[in-house]
Design an enzyme around this catalytic site. Structure first.
Site, PDB file in Angstrom:
ATOM      1  N   VAL A 169      99.598  16.182  35.292  1.00 35.29           N
ATOM      2  CA  VAL A 169      99.736  14.741  35.086  1.00 35.29           C
ATOM      3  C   VAL A 169      98.397  14.009  35.081  1.00 35.29           C
ATOM      4  O   VAL A 169      98.329  12.845  34.675  1.00 35.29           O
ATOM      5  CB  VAL A 169     100.673  14.098  36.138  1.00 35.29           C
ATOM      6  CG1 VAL A 169     102.084  14.651  36.013  1.00 35.29           C
ATOM      7  CG2 VAL A 169     100.129  14.252  37.551  1.00 35.29           C
TER       8      VAL A 169
ATOM      9  N   LYS B 234     100.085   4.611  46.503  1.00 34.64           N
ATOM     10  CA  LYS B 234     101.481   4.271  46.242  1.00 34.64           C
ATOM     11  C   LYS B 234     101.664   2.756  46.058  1.00 34.64           C
ATOM     12  O   LYS B 234     102.583   2.318  45.356  1.00 34.64           O
ATOM     13  CB  LYS B 234     102.373   4.803  47.368  1.00 34.64           C
ATOM     14  CG  LYS B 234     102.502   6.328  47.344  1.00 34.64           C
ATOM     15  CD  LYS B 234     103.097   6.818  46.025  1.00 34.64           C
ATOM     16  CE  LYS B 234     103.384   8.302  46.019  1.00 34.64           C
ATOM     17  NZ  LYS B 234     104.046   8.751  44.772  1.00 34.64           N
TER      18      LYS B 234
ATOM     19  N   TYR C 182      96.885   7.555  50.868  1.00 33.07           N
ATOM     20  CA  TYR C 182      98.185   7.720  50.218  1.00 33.07           C
ATOM     21  C   TYR C 182      98.872   6.367  50.030  1.00 33.07           C
ATOM     22  O   TYR C 182      99.389   6.065  48.954  1.00 33.07           O
ATOM     23  CB  TYR C 182      99.048   8.641  51.074  1.00 33.07           C
ATOM     24  CG  TYR C 182     100.442   8.885  50.528  1.00 33.07           C
ATOM     25  CD1 TYR C 182     100.642   9.681  49.410  1.00 33.07           C
ATOM     26  CD2 TYR C 182     101.562   8.336  51.155  1.00 33.07           C
ATOM     27  CE1 TYR C 182     101.920   9.926  48.928  1.00 33.07           C
ATOM     28  CE2 TYR C 182     102.841   8.573  50.674  1.00 33.07           C
ATOM     29  CZ  TYR C 182     103.011   9.370  49.559  1.00 33.07           C
ATOM     30  OH  TYR C 182     104.279   9.603  49.071  1.00 33.07           O
TER      31      TYR C 182
ATOM     32  N   THR D 260     111.387  17.024  53.093  1.00 31.31           N
ATOM     33  CA  THR D 260     110.968  18.016  52.112  1.00 31.31           C
ATOM     34  C   THR D 260     109.730  18.721  52.659  1.00 31.31           C
ATOM     35  O   THR D 260     109.266  18.430  53.767  1.00 31.31           O
ATOM     36  CB  THR D 260     110.625  17.336  50.787  1.00 31.31           C
ATOM     37  OG1 THR D 260     109.587  16.371  51.035  1.00 31.31           O
ATOM     38  CG2 THR D 260     111.832  16.632  50.184  1.00 31.31           C
TER      39      THR D 260
END
Length: 267
Positions: free
Chosen positions: A66, A165, A161, A198
């Site tokens: 990406v 975001k 992070y 996850t």
């Protein structure tokens, strides 16, 4: 009429080899869409697509970095050719590298900027080019970007992070405005997922212990649950179903929005 039915829609999901991306791809297939998974993890990505095929769904895989413009162009072209169009793009691929501000590593921040910000920006670029009038798909559609609850609340140990975001949120809103003004017919929205156990979410909890912010990973998770009005962590299916909603006709008059799927943590 079932406004959540995606039969006949064609979707590309980035980072679909595992975690939230794999869950989103599964939910889209379950709703009737045909899906191509794009991921840098080729073996895992193919396995994810094959698992969907075994359920009777239409699914394929394309290698996708990406952060690379040419890789995006090739992946979108492949998806359009393989599926016979493109109606939905889910910009899910992302990385999280924990660290204290006082110990900030420029290489870590650049990595998150490349994947989380540039990756989404390039996804928007090539989705627009494919789905706008005159593009190889040319029927409009929906883009769903994956942001994070970290964009809506301060949380220690994830400054880089959280910054990336937050940028996803801004990219979403500007892209939605441009799409509307230029008549692309493409809705652009984002999700703010809460903590999900996850591989990434579990590692984040462990990092909080390593950084000395919590006495244990379990304590960190417990405090997150304590901050969540619904009293639990998120599940992959919670996020995946929200992706289906934003991609479907149920969200036909929604664009430029950020949808919290965090159990109320970020309110």
């Amino acid at each position: 009429m079932n406004v959540y039915d995606l039969t006949g829609r064609k979707a590309l999901v980035t980072g679909g080899a595992q975690g939230l991306g794999a869950g989103a791809a599964e939910a889209l297939v379950r709703a009737g869409a045909a899906v191509v998974i794009g991921d840098i993890q080729e073996d895992a990505g193919r396995a994810s697509a094959e698992a969907l095929q075994k359920t009777g769904g239409t699914a394929g895989f394309v290698p996708l970095d990406v952060t690379d413009d040419a890789s995006w162009e090739a992946a979108v072209g492949h998806a359009v050719d393989e599926l016979g169009g493109l109606d939905i793009v889910v910009n899910n691929a992302g990385v999280e590298i924990s660290g204290l501000v006082v110990d900030l590593d420029p290489a870590d921040v650049r990595r998150m900027l490349d994947v989380n910000v540039l990756g989404v920006a390039l996804g928007l670029k090539h989705a627009f080019r494919a789905m706008r009038p005159g593009g190889p798909a040319g029927r409009g559609g929906a883009i769903v970007n994956i942001s994070s609850v970290a964009a809506t609340i301060p949380f220690p140990g994830i400054a880089g992070y959280a910054a990336t975001k937050s940028a996803v949120d801004r990219l979403t809103r500007v892209a939605a405005l441009e799409s509307g003004k230029l008549g692309y017919g493409v809705r652009v929205n984002c999700l703010y997922p809460g903590l999900v156990p996850t591989q990434m979410g579990t590692r984040l909890a462990q990092d909080m212990e390593t950084l000395g912010l919590w006495p244990s990973a379990e304590a960190a998770v417990g405090d997150v649950i304590g901050l969540t009005p619904l009293g639990r962590l998120g599940e992959v299916s919670d996020m995946a179903d929200a992706v289906v909603f934003l991609a479907s006709d149920a969200a036909r008059f929604i664009t430029g929005a950020g949808l919290p799927v965090d159990g109320g943590m970020g309110m």
